[in-house]
Design an enzyme around this catalytic site. Structure first.
Site, PDB file in Angstrom:
ATOM      1  N   GLU A   1     -12.236 -35.791-117.459  1.00  0.00           N
ATOM      2  CA  GLU A   1     -11.309 -35.726-116.523  1.00  0.00           C
ATOM      3  C   GLU A   1     -11.568 -37.049-115.464  1.00  0.00           C
ATOM      4  O   GLU A   1     -11.727 -36.472-114.009  1.00  0.00           O
ATOM      5  CB  GLU A   1     -10.723 -35.223-116.068  1.00  0.00           C
ATOM      6  CG  GLU A   1      -9.742 -33.666-117.685  1.00  0.00           C
ATOM      7  CD  GLU A   1      -9.204 -32.779-117.052  1.00  0.00           C
ATOM      8  OE1 GLU A   1      -9.445 -32.755-115.407  1.00  0.00           O
ATOM      9  OE2 GLU A   1      -8.934 -32.128-117.464  1.00  0.00           O
TER      10      GLU A   1
ATOM     11  N   GLU B   1      -8.942 -29.685-124.517  1.00  0.00           N
ATOM     12  CA  GLU B   1      -8.521 -28.720-123.635  1.00  0.00           C
ATOM     13  C   GLU B   1      -7.040 -28.858-123.490  1.00  0.00           C
ATOM     14  O   GLU B   1      -6.356 -29.561-123.749  1.00  0.00           O
ATOM     15  CB  GLU B   1      -8.559 -29.220-122.239  1.00  0.00           C
ATOM     16  CG  GLU B   1     -10.005 -29.202-121.629  1.00  0.00           C
ATOM     17  CD  GLU B   1     -10.051 -29.250-119.916  1.00  0.00           C
ATOM     18  OE1 GLU B   1      -9.039 -28.464-119.590  1.00  0.00           O
ATOM     19  OE2 GLU B   1     -11.795 -30.183-120.271  1.00  0.00           O
TER      20      GLU B   1
HETATM   21  O1  AHR Z   1      -9.950 -25.487-118.378  1.00  0.00           O
HETATM   22  C1  AHR Z   1     -10.093 -25.732-116.579  1.00  0.00           C
HETATM   23  C2  AHR Z   1      -9.633 -27.091-115.942  1.00  0.00           C
HETATM   24  O2  AHR Z   1      -8.710 -28.182-116.128  1.00  0.00           O
HETATM   25  C3  AHR Z   1     -11.103 -28.004-116.635  1.00  0.00           C
HETATM   26  O3  AHR Z   1     -12.484 -27.190-115.665  1.00  0.00           O
HETATM   27  C4  AHR Z   1     -10.371 -29.563-116.562  1.00  0.00           C
HETATM   28  O4  AHR Z   1     -11.275 -30.126-117.078  1.00  0.00           O
HETATM   29  C5  AHR Z   1      -9.463 -29.158-116.381  1.00  0.00           C
HETATM   30  O5  AHR Z   1      -8.781 -30.139-114.917  1.00  0.00           O
END
Ligand code: AHR
Length: 515
Positions: A173, A292
């Site tokens: 990210e 994610e």
């Molecule tokens: O999964 C929780 C967080 O969400 C992670 O660390 C990050 O990559 C995202 O913003």
């Protein structure tokens, strides 16, 4: 009762699921590692401190690949802190979650845990505060056989054989202002290219994922992917996508419609990646790593749920308690992933234990399954094979999804949301798995599925997740409040399956040859 119809034909396929589609994610975040999968002294812990009650649930959930060590955490991580004698490892401040990281669990423990669970490890390198040199040294430590300072260090630490990690994420990210060392697209792309070069010199057999936007709702979405891929196209195989769905607005129809935005997101990233390929007259196809994805909102925005003052070790943060309603939205995401199996060839449920997770534990106590455990377990255990392109006839409704980070209008209109969302997987031979989300809150849906060229099917399993109370959840004291029950009203006659899906329900059907 609503009526809907699904037509399947074994020749109309989307793609074959990649085993990596069924992955998950463990980050040094809250009690995901400490008190989650690793807890020396717990009654079920083995000699390495791995909780075996958690391991048993992980095996049931059946993830195939595991991302580590972050997430936001990786953007400040020094991999060297987590190897070598545990007593000598430093305690450090973790800026991502304002915690103290004791480094008792590190790369080698993670690899051992993955091997024990039969899961492929996926590692991320820190491109927030670090760059090509440290990433090169990290992969040398992990994957180089022997005869150099770092490969011999790994051997001295007790891991003689190289770890052979194939899948690597180039940061996390990096467009997010919350990230340690956030970057512009140009800045990130340059460091990603230089890092990719070094990592591949060390191990030419690896696959690399570039960071996409942190979400479709980022102002930079689209521009970011284009710039990053223009630079990295020749150096990476993957681009990452992240999505967390929410019900901040407490608007259940809109929440259940929101997985359809994941379909749009995937199709948009495919279009961008292929446009970059087209400009180069390249037949190479960048694959999507949805590394994610989940539902996450109750513990997302409020500072007291994200951090605990005083830099504690493993604070109980992001411990989202998932409800029946969340499992339905989550099930919609499962269907979106399956229906893009041709290009989404890797995906990681974020996360695995305690922090926004399908598995919860009490430190020193029991472990149990959250509501979202079930759609994932259904997909992973029964969703592997050739995904069919279903033709769905269903009534539709309209909704407006609340997205607080939306660039312009925080309400995203969703004008045509079919009540029934479906994925169908031909799992081999004549067997079929169907995944069905009934988004109708007020009434059941009678669904007829005509499955052409699947002769003589019988219902081998029919499980539905449904509860009149959409806010019901599983807890330590009622761990099985929400769990699948047999679906009674289901039958197959002349290649047509008929089933009555309860209102607001998730259903998994297994159809096998009647021999
Ligand atoms: O999964 C929780 C967080 O969400 C992670 O660390 C990050 O990559 C995202 O913003």
């Amino acid at each position: 009762m609503r009526k809907s119809r699904v037509l399947l034909d074994r020749d109309f396929t989307i793609g074959t699921t990649d085993p990596r589609l069924f992955g998950a994610f463990v980050e040094h975040l809250g009690r995901c590692i400490y008190g989650g999968l690793y807890e020396p002294g717990h009654p079920t812990a083995d000699a390495q401190g791995f909780r075996q009650d958690v391991m048993a649930l992980v095996r049931e959930l059946a993830p195939t690949i595991m991302r580590y060590p972050g997430g936001n955490f990786v953007s400040g991580y020094r991999w060297e802190d987590g190897v070598g004698r545990q007593e000598a490892r430093p305690h450090r401040l973790d800026y991502a979650w304002l915690s103290t990281e004791p480094n008792l669990f590190g790369t080698n423990e993670f690899i051992d845990w993955c091997r024990m669970a039969g899961i492929e490890p996926m590692l991320a390198v820190n491109l927030g505060t670090r760059g090509a040199e440290e990433a090169g040294r990290f992969i040398e430590y992990c994957n180089h056989p022997a005869g150099t300072e770092l490969s011999d260090l790994r051997r001295a630490h007790g891991w003689d054989a190289p770890h052979g990690v194939r899948f690597w994420c180039l940061g996390n990210e990096m467009d997010g202002s919350w990230q340690t060392g956030a970057k512009t697209a140009e800045e990130y792309a340059r460091v990603a290219v230089e890092t990719a070069k070094v990592m591949r010199w060390v191990d030419p057999g690896i696959e690399l994922a570039a960071c996409g936007s942190s979400g479709r709702n980022m102002g930079s979405f689209g521009e970011w992917e284009t710039t990053v891929l223009e630079h990295t196209f020749d150096y990476v195989e993957w681009i990452s996508l992240h999505t967390y769905l929410n019900d901040y607005a407490q608007d259940t129809p809109a929440f259940l419609a929101s997985p359809d935005l994941m379909d749009h997101f995937i199709e948009e990233v495919v279009a961008i990646a292929d446009a970059v390929a087209a400009r180069r007259r390249s037949r190479k196809r960048i694959m999507l790593s949805f590394d994610e994805w989940n539902v996450w909102y109750r513990t997302r925005r409020r500072e007291e749920n994200r951090t605990v003052p005083g830099w504690p070790v493993a604070p109980p943060i992001l411990e989202e308690q998932y409800t029946m309603k969340d499992a339905l939205a989550f099930g919609g995401m499962v269907i979106s992933l399956l229906n893009h199996a041709d290009r989404v060839r890797c995906a990681c449920l974020a996360q695995l234990v305690n922090a926004i997770a399908p598995i919860m534990t009490e430190t020193g106590g029991p472990a149990w399954r959250q509501t979202i455990f079930w759609p994932f377990a259904h997909m992973s255990n029964h969703g592997r094979g050739q995904v069919l392109r279903p033709l769905v006839e269903s009534d539709a409704y309209s909704a407006a999804y609340h997205d607080p980070r939306g660039p312009n209008d925080p309400k995203i209109p969703l004008p045509e949301v079919p009540y029934l969302k479906v994925a169908a997987v031909h799992t081999g031979g004549h067997a079929l798995s169907l995944f069905l989300l009934n988004r109708g809150l007020d009434q059941p849906t009678r669904v007829e599925v005509e499955s052409r060229s699947f002769p003589g099917l019988r219902v081998a399993a029919a499980e539905t997740l449904h509860d009149h109370d959409l806010d019901a959840a599983n807890t330590r004291d009622a761990p099985d409040r929400i769990r699948p029950a047999p679906l009674r009203e289901v039958a197959v006659r002349n290649q047509v399956l008929s089933a009555t899906l309860p209102p607001a329900s998730w259903t998994m059907l297994r159809l096998e040859p009647d021999s």
